[in-house]
Design a protein around this motif. Structure first.
Motif, short mmCIF file in Angstrom:
data_model
loop_
_atom_site.label_atom_id
_atom_site.label_comp_id
_atom_site.label_asym_id
_atom_site.label_seq_id
_atom_site.Cartn_x
_atom_site.Cartn_y
_atom_site.Cartn_z
N THR A 1 0.11 44.33 29.73
CA THR A 1 -0.72 43.77 28.67
C THR A 1 -0.15 42.46 28.16
OG1 THR A 1 0.42 45.41 27.39
CG2 THR A 1 -1.93 45.72 27.65
N GLU A 2 -1.03 41.61 27.76
CA GLU A 2 -0.59 40.33 27.22
C GLU A 2 -0.18 40.51 25.76
OE1 GLU A 2 -2.76 36.17 26.37
OE2 GLU A 2 -2.27 36.63 28.45
N SER B 1 4.26 36.87 25.52
CA SER B 1 3.98 36.59 26.93
C SER B 1 2.85 35.55 27.04
CB SER B 1 3.60 37.87 27.68
OG SER B 1 2.35 38.36 27.25
N GLY B 2 1.91 35.61 26.11
CA GLY B 2 0.84 34.61 26.08
C GLY B 2 1.40 33.21 25.92
N ASP C 1 3.34 32.08 29.04
CA ASP C 1 2.43 31.68 30.11
C ASP C 1 1.82 30.31 29.83
OD1 ASP C 1 2.99 34.03 31.29
OD2 ASP C 1 1.13 35.04 30.72
N LYS D 1 8.70 44.13 25.54
CA LYS D 1 7.63 44.72 26.33
C LYS D 1 7.69 46.24 26.42
CE LYS D 1 5.75 41.04 29.03
NZ LYS D 1 4.38 41.51 28.92
#
Lengths: 307, 265
Positions: free
Chosen positions: A120-121, A125-126, A129, A210
Motif C-alpha cells: 500500500t502507498e 512512500s508516496g 516515489d 511499513k
C-alpha cells in the motif's frame, strides 16, 4: 561506508518520527510532572489504527494519521479520567490504560499482531516515489515538517492562558487552584494532548517502517525519557521554551543514532532496552548523587573555620 | 458580605483518628471587616479558612458570600471571590515560572481562561507598577524565575497576586509565620497597606497576640472548633495581650473543669 551512511540516515529519520512521541512525553513528564505509562500503549495504538485503516480500509494515509492521533487522544483521556475523576495515581492509571490497550490493539488488528503495509502507498512512500528519494530521506522530510508544526503548535499553546495554567499546574497545584484553575481539567487536557502526539508518532513510524505491530510501543516511555534527558544534557536547561522543545526532538535523533551505532558495533538488539533504561536511570541518579556528595563534602565537624 | 452558619467538619469520621475540627461555626462579616483570628493549635483556625476557600468539603452548614451560597462549590470556582496567602511561601507562587507569568496567572483569577496569550504586553506596565508598590525592587526583575526570590519576597508577591484582582474576601493563613521577624513586619505592613487601600474584607490567622490586637477592626478567638470570643471596634482597641491570655485560659480551664466533672461521675 555507504552502509553506515544509509543506516545513519535511517536512524535520523526514525529519531525525528519518534521525536513527536518524545514531545508528548515531555508535556506530561517535564511540564506536568506526571510519569504517564499510557505511552507504550498509545504508541502501538496509533500504529495499529493507521495500519488497519490504510491496509484494510484503503483510507488515505494522511487521514489515517489524524485518525491515529484521535485514537491517542482518547487513550490519553481515559488515563486522564482515571487519574483526575477517580483519583487513581497517575502511574497506575497509565498502566491500566496501557494494559487494556494491548487487548484493544489486537482487536483493532483483527487478532493479528503484525500487519505489513508493503503493497500500500503511504504518505512516506508516496513522497519518495514522487521525488525519487529513499524511504529514509522521505521519512526525514515528513518528520521534520510534522515536528516543526507540532513544535510551533506547542509553543503557541503553552503560551496561551490555558497552556500557562497547565504549566503552572505542573509547578504548583495548590497555587493554580487558589487562582481559579480547575486542575483536574488541566491534567486531563495534558494527558490527552500528550497521548494524541504519541498516537500520531506511532502512525508515522508505522508508515515509515511499513508495518503496524501491537508490540511497537514496548519501552516507548523509556525511549522518551532517555531522549528528553539527552536533549537536556546537550542543550542545557535554561533555554527558551522553543529550544527546549527542539532539544527534545534532537535528543530523540541522537538516541536513535547512538542506537544505530552500537547495533552496528555488534551489540545485540535485544540489549537496547537495557541500555536505554541505564541511560535514564543514570540521568535521574546523577543529580541526586552529586548533591549528596556535595553535602557530604561541605560538612565539617568543627563548623566553618575559614571565611 | 460573608455569612457562615453552623458549619461543621469532622476529619476521619468513624475511625480512631476522628477529629472534630469545626464544631458549628457561626460568623458574619461586614463589608470592609478585617478580622484577626487567634487560638491554640488545633483550634480550627486554618480549617475554617480552608473551609471558606473550599479546600475540603464541609459536613454541614452554609457559607454565603454576597448572597451566593458557595458551600458546595469546588475550590477553583470559589477562587473568583477569594484571594489567599498561605503560611508556606512556596505554596503561593510557581517557582519555575517568571514573576510576570505568576502575576498574569493571578490577574486571570476568576476569569475564564481561553486561547488568548497567557500574558499580554499591555498588562506588563500594570504589573511593573504594582510590583513597584511593594518597594522590593521586583519591578526590575519581571522575567526572573520566582524560585530565585527569598521567602519574604515570595510572600509579598503572593500577597500582591491575591489582591491583583480585587477579591471579595482575602484569606491570610499565618502568612508571616515562616518569615524572619524583620521580613514578617514588612509583609504585615504591606498587608495592612493593601487591605486599607483597596478597602478589602479580610481574615488573618496569627499566633502573635500583639498583631492580632493592633491589626484590623475585629478579633475572634477559637477553641476546639468553635468561636469563643468575638470583639470589635473600640472594645478591641482597648484589649491587652493579658486579657487575651486570660480569656484563653478561661476557655481551656472550663474545658478542664468539664473533664474533671466527667471523670468524677
Amino acid at each position: 561506508m555507504n552502509g553506515l551512511l544509509a543506516s545513519l540516515q535511517g536512524a535520523v529519520a526514525q529519531g525525528i518520527l519518534w521525536g513527536i512521541m518524545v514531545l508528548g512525553v515531555y508535556i506530561t513528564f517535564r511540564l506536568m510532572d506526571i510519569a504517564d505509562l499510557t505511552v507504550d500503549g498509545s504508541f502501538a495504538l496509533g500504529a495499529c489504527v493507521c495500519a488497519v485503516l490504510v491496509v484494510n480500509k484503503q483510507v488515505n494515509p494522511v487521514i489515517a494519521l489524524f485518525a491515529a492521533m484521535a485514537a491517542g487522544l482518547v487513550a490519553g483521556a481515559v488515563t486522564g479520567l482515571l487519574h483526575t475523576i477517580f483519583e487513581i495515581p497517575a502511574i497506575l492509571a497509565g498502566i491500566l490504560t496501557q494494559i487494556s490497550l494491548w487487548s484493544i490493539n489486537l482487536r483493532i488488528m483483527g487478532g493479528k499482531s503484525n500487519l505489513p503495509l508493503l503493497k500500500t502507498e503511504t504518505l512516506i512512500s508516496g513522497l519518495s516515489d514522487a521525488l525519487g528519494l529513499t524511504q529514509a530521506q522521505a521519512s526525514m522530510i515528513v518528520g521534520i515538517i510534522v515536528a516543526i508544526i507540532v513544535i510551533v503548535f506547542l509553543y503557541w499553546f503553552f503560551g496561551t492562558e490555558i497552556g500557562s495554567a497547565m504549566r503552572a499546574t505542573g509547578n504548583n497545584e495548590d497555587m493554580v487552584r487558589a487562582l481559579g484553575v480547575n486542575t483536574k481539567m488541566t491534567k486531563l487536557l495534558s494527558l490527552t494532548l500528550s497521548n494524541g502526539l504519541v498516537g500520531l508518532s506511532g502512525a508515522l513510524v508505522c508508515q515509515s517502517q511499513k508495518y503496524g505491530d501491537v508490540g511497537s510501543g514496548t519501552g516507548a516511555i523509556v525511549i522518551g525519557l532517555a531522549a528528553i534527558v539527552i536533549g537536556e544534557v546537550l542543550m542545557g536547561r535554561l533555554t527558551p521554551f522553543y529550544w527546549k522543545l527542539t532539544s527534545v526532538v534532537a535528543g530523540s535523533v541522537i538516541y536513535f543514532v547512538i542506537r544505530a551505532l552500537v547495533l552496528r558495533m555488534g551489540m545485540n538488539a535485544n540489549d537496547m532496552k537495557l541500555l536505554s533504561a541505564i541511560i535514564v536511570a543514570l540521568a535521574l541518579c546523577i543529580p541526586v548523587a552529586v548533591s549528596k556528595y556535595r553535602l557530604k563534602k561541605e560538612y565539617s565537624e568543627g563548623g566553618e573555620e575559614e571565611c | 458580605m460573608l455569612t457562615i452558619s453552623n458549619v461543621k467538619k469532622t476529619f476521619n469520621k468513624g475511625t480512631v483518628n476522628e477529629k472534630k475540627a469545626l464544631n458549628g461555626i457561626n460568623l458574619h462579616l461586614d463589608e470592609g471587616d478585617f478580622v484577626t483570628i487567634i487560638g491554640g493549635n488545633g483550634a480550627g483556625k486554618s480549617t475554617m479558612l480552608n473551609m471558606i476557600a473550599g479546600v475540603y468539603p464541609i459536613d454541614s452548614g452554609k457559607i454565603v458570600i454576597d448572597g451566593i451560597n458557595i458551600s458546595r462549590e469546588p475550590e477553583y470556582k470559589r477562587a473568583k471571590y477569594i484571594g489567599r496567602v498561605f503560611q508556606d511561601p512556596m505554596r503561593g507562587t510557581a517557582a519555575n515560572m517568571e514573576i510576570q507569568e505568576n502575576l498574569a496567572m493571578a490577574f486571570r483569577r476568576g476569569r475564564i481562561r481561553g486561547l488568548g496569550w497567557g500574558i499580554k504586553s499591555s498588562e506588563k506596565d500594570y504589573y511593573r507598577e504594582a510590583l513597584a508598590q511593594l518597594g522590593l525592587g521586583l519591578q526590575t526583575r519581571m522575567t526572573s524565575k520566582v524560585g530565585l526570590l527569598s521567602g519574604g519576597q515570595r510572600q509579598a508577591l503572593t500577597l500582591l497576586m491575591a489582591t491583583l484582582q480585587k477579591p471579595r474576601l482575602l484569606l491570610l493563613d499565618e502568612h508571616t509565620a515562616a518569615l524572619d521577624p524583620k521580613t514578617a513586619k514588612k509583609v504585615l505592613e504591606l498587608t495592612e497597606k493593601i487591605v486599607d487601600e483597596q478597602n478589602l474584607t479580610a481574615m488573618m490567622v496569627t499566633h502573635n497576640m500583639k498583631d492580632a490586637i493592633q491589626i484590623g477592626n475585629r478579633l475572634i478567638m477559637m477553641h476546639e472548633g468553635r468561636i469563643i470570643y468575638d470583639v470589635s471596634g473600640e472594645e478591641k482597641k482597648k484589649l491587652q495581650v493579658e486579657d487575651l491570655l486570660e480569656r484563653f485560659e478561661t476557655a481551656s480551664g472550663e474545658e478542664f473543669a468539664n473533664d474533671r466533672m466527667m471523670l468524677g461521675q
